[in-house]
Write a protein that holds these residues in place. Sequence first.
Motif, PDB file in Angstrom:
ATOM      1  N   UNK A   1     -13.191 -11.841 -37.884  1.00 54.10           N
ATOM      2  CA  UNK A   1     -14.390 -12.248 -37.166  1.00 54.10           C
ATOM      3  C   UNK A   1     -14.364 -11.684 -35.747  1.00 54.10           C
ATOM      4  N   UNK A   2     -15.538 -11.330 -35.230  1.00 51.49           N
ATOM      5  CA  UNK A   2     -15.611 -10.725 -33.904  1.00 51.49           C
ATOM      6  C   UNK A   2     -15.816 -11.796 -32.839  1.00 51.49           C
ATOM      7  N   UNK A   3     -15.412 -11.478 -31.617  1.00 51.23           N
ATOM      8  CA  UNK A   3     -15.764 -12.303 -30.461  1.00 51.23           C
ATOM      9  C   UNK A   3     -17.210 -11.976 -30.108  1.00 51.23           C
ATOM     10  N   UNK A   4     -18.070 -12.979 -30.121  1.00 51.81           N
ATOM     11  CA  UNK A   4     -19.495 -12.753 -29.864  1.00 51.81           C
ATOM     12  C   UNK A   4     -19.713 -12.220 -28.451  1.00 51.81           C
ATOM     13  N   UNK A   5     -20.792 -11.430 -28.265  1.00 52.77           N
ATOM     14  CA  UNK A   5     -21.065 -10.895 -26.929  1.00 52.77           C
ATOM     15  C   UNK A   5     -21.148 -11.960 -25.847  1.00 52.77           C
ATOM     16  N   UNK A   6     -21.689 -13.142 -26.167  1.00 50.83           N
ATOM     17  CA  UNK A   6     -21.786 -14.187 -25.150  1.00 50.83           C
ATOM     18  C   UNK A   6     -20.405 -14.616 -24.654  1.00 50.83           C
ATOM     19  N   UNK A   7     -19.423 -14.624 -25.551  1.00 49.53           N
ATOM     20  CA  UNK A   7     -18.066 -15.001 -25.162  1.00 49.53           C
ATOM     21  C   UNK A   7     -17.338 -13.836 -24.497  1.00 49.53           C
ATOM     22  N   UNK A   8     -17.576 -12.609 -24.995  1.00 53.83           N
ATOM     23  CA  UNK A   8     -16.951 -11.438 -24.373  1.00 53.83           C
ATOM     24  C   UNK A   8     -17.398 -11.300 -22.920  1.00 53.83           C
ATOM     25  N   UNK A   9     -18.694 -11.543 -22.672  1.00 54.40           N
ATOM     26  CA  UNK A   9     -19.194 -11.479 -21.301  1.00 54.40           C
ATOM     27  C   UNK A   9     -18.555 -12.527 -20.408  1.00 54.40           C
ATOM     28  N   UNK A  10     -18.367 -13.737 -20.947  1.00 52.21           N
ATOM     29  CA  UNK A  10     -17.711 -14.797 -20.186  1.00 52.21           C
ATOM     30  C   UNK A  10     -16.255 -14.427 -19.881  1.00 52.21           C
ATOM     31  N   UNK A  11     -15.580 -13.846 -20.870  1.00 43.81           N
ATOM     32  CA  UNK A  11     -14.179 -13.485 -20.683  1.00 43.81           C
ATOM     33  C   UNK A  11     -14.026 -12.427 -19.589  1.00 43.81           C
ATOM     34  N   UNK A  12     -14.851 -11.383 -19.647  1.00 41.58           N
ATOM     35  CA  UNK A  12     -14.763 -10.313 -18.648  1.00 41.58           C
ATOM     36  C   UNK A  12     -15.054 -10.848 -17.248  1.00 41.58           C
ATOM     37  N   UNK A  13     -16.068 -11.717 -17.143  1.00 37.86           N
ATOM     38  CA  UNK A  13     -16.465 -12.226 -15.825  1.00 37.86           C
ATOM     39  C   UNK A  13     -15.522 -13.309 -15.315  1.00 37.86           C
ATOM     40  N   UNK A  14     -15.237 -14.326 -16.142  1.00 36.41           N
ATOM     41  CA  UNK A  14     -14.451 -15.454 -15.659  1.00 36.41           C
ATOM     42  C   UNK A  14     -12.966 -15.120 -15.499  1.00 36.41           C
ATOM     43  N   UNK A  15     -12.500 -14.106 -16.224  1.00 41.06           N
ATOM     44  CA  UNK A  15     -11.134 -13.632 -16.002  1.00 41.06           C
ATOM     45  C   UNK A  15     -11.077 -12.569 -14.916  1.00 41.06           C
ATOM     46  N   UNK A  16     -12.256 -12.194 -14.377  1.00 42.46           N
ATOM     47  CA  UNK A  16     -12.327 -11.224 -13.282  1.00 42.46           C
ATOM     48  C   UNK A  16     -11.622  -9.924 -13.664  1.00 42.46           C
ATOM     49  N   UNK A  17     -12.000  -9.371 -14.828  1.00 43.07           N
ATOM     50  CA  UNK A  17     -11.425  -8.098 -15.272  1.00 43.07           C
ATOM     51  C   UNK A  17     -12.114  -6.979 -14.495  1.00 43.07           C
ATOM     52  N   UNK A  18     -11.365  -6.276 -13.673  1.00 48.22           N
ATOM     53  CA  UNK A  18     -11.929  -5.321 -12.727  1.00 48.22           C
ATOM     54  C   UNK A  18     -11.526  -3.886 -13.084  1.00 48.22           C
ATOM     55  N   UNK A  19     -12.273  -2.880 -12.578  1.00 54.69           N
ATOM     56  CA  UNK A  19     -11.897  -1.487 -12.826  1.00 54.69           C
ATOM     57  C   UNK A  19     -10.494  -1.209 -12.291  1.00 54.69           C
ATOM     58  N   UNK A  20      -9.654  -0.614 -13.142  1.00 55.31           N
ATOM     59  CA  UNK A  20      -8.281  -0.321 -12.755  1.00 55.31           C
ATOM     60  C   UNK A  20      -7.293  -1.413 -13.115  1.00 55.31           C
ATOM     61  N   UNK A  21      -7.775  -2.525 -13.658  1.00 54.94           N
ATOM     62  CA  UNK A  21      -6.882  -3.640 -13.997  1.00 54.94           C
ATOM     63  C   UNK A  21      -5.982  -3.282 -15.170  1.00 54.94           C
ATOM     64  N   UNK A  22      -4.801  -3.895 -15.182  1.00 57.69           N
ATOM     65  CA  UNK A  22      -3.867  -3.783 -16.308  1.00 57.69           C
ATOM     66  C   UNK A  22      -3.967  -5.085 -17.092  1.00 57.69           C
ATOM     67  N   UNK A  23      -4.479  -4.976 -18.317  1.00 60.19           N
ATOM     68  CA  UNK A  23      -4.835  -6.153 -19.105  1.00 60.19           C
ATOM     69  C   UNK A  23      -4.054  -6.151 -20.412  1.00 60.19           C
TER      70      UNK A  23
END
Length: 338
Positions: free
Chosen positions: A89-111
């Motif tokens: 099952x996929x992570x829905x776009x609504x949750x993927x957007x929350x993850x990227x924003x609330x985890x503050x995933x930034x350009x150049x980050x090591x994730x």
Amino acid sequence: MTTSAVGADLRRGPFAVGDRVQLTDPKGRLHTITLEAGREFHTHRGRLAHDDLIGAPDGTVVKNTAGVEYLALRPLLSDYVMSMPRGAAVVYPKDAGQIVTMADVFPGARVVEAGVGSGALSMSLLRAVGEHGHLYSFERREDFADIARGNARAFFGVDHPAWTVTIGDLVEQLPSTVENGSIDRVVLDMLAPWECLDVVADALAPGGVLICYVATATQLSRVAEAMRDHGGYTEPDAWESMVRGWHLEGLAVRPQHRMHGHTGFLITTRRLAPGVTPPLRKRRPAKGAYGEDGAAADSGTFGEDAEFTPEELGERVPSDKKIRRIRRSVTETSTTSD
């Protein structure tokens, strides 16, 4: 002269051979095709030649042989992940957007990410870190990893240079893959994320963010208590998001009858500096929430001996036959396009 970002050339300009195009018919039904010279898109209401789209601008309208009009657009990432081949099952776009924003995933980050599933969240994370960051993904199942790689390759057009996929268990593989204190963000989409808190704490830099995606309230409670008990993380925050679309037709403006309800819970915490202990919690716990020894009440229901499996949590598990078919289709498609 700067080089184009990975996949950017597939997102702009006229339609070309190999592009994925999303066709919307007059009733709002969506059809996704991959353009090939000489091919046709068939329905019971006529044929549409791919050649009529090749060279046309994005956002164009074309007619098939029966005069039916189709709006042609390049699919967005959110469109693509909902229609791509999937094993897990996929992570829905609504949750993927929350993850990227609330985890503050930034350009150049090591994730660090575990697990990969069908690659939906991986693509959002790769978009966020860019070519100058790095995404270390861990997946126990090699067939799932192959499907994820194939889906990402089809979307970006190439194997993303900032992505490393490791087959194996995160607890066993992470210490030998990254240096201690070198990771900015960790995303865990797995059945028992509390089992990984020690190795994640070693990998995270001070102030780094850990975000977990879990399906049930029992998992949410278990991982929250484990974060508190660990002593190296801040007080966790948890939430869920629900998206309800709206029907727009003249004055008939109302909520749609269908909505994306509960898909999963998100819980975040941050890594404390080495040797630092979290401040004492001031608020009074709910009565009965903890036993005399400080452990969560009724821990026997979902405690150490509980079996967290996809089946026990109500998750629909794909058959091995389906996974083999999807794995074969994405690998054959990528080989043909090469």
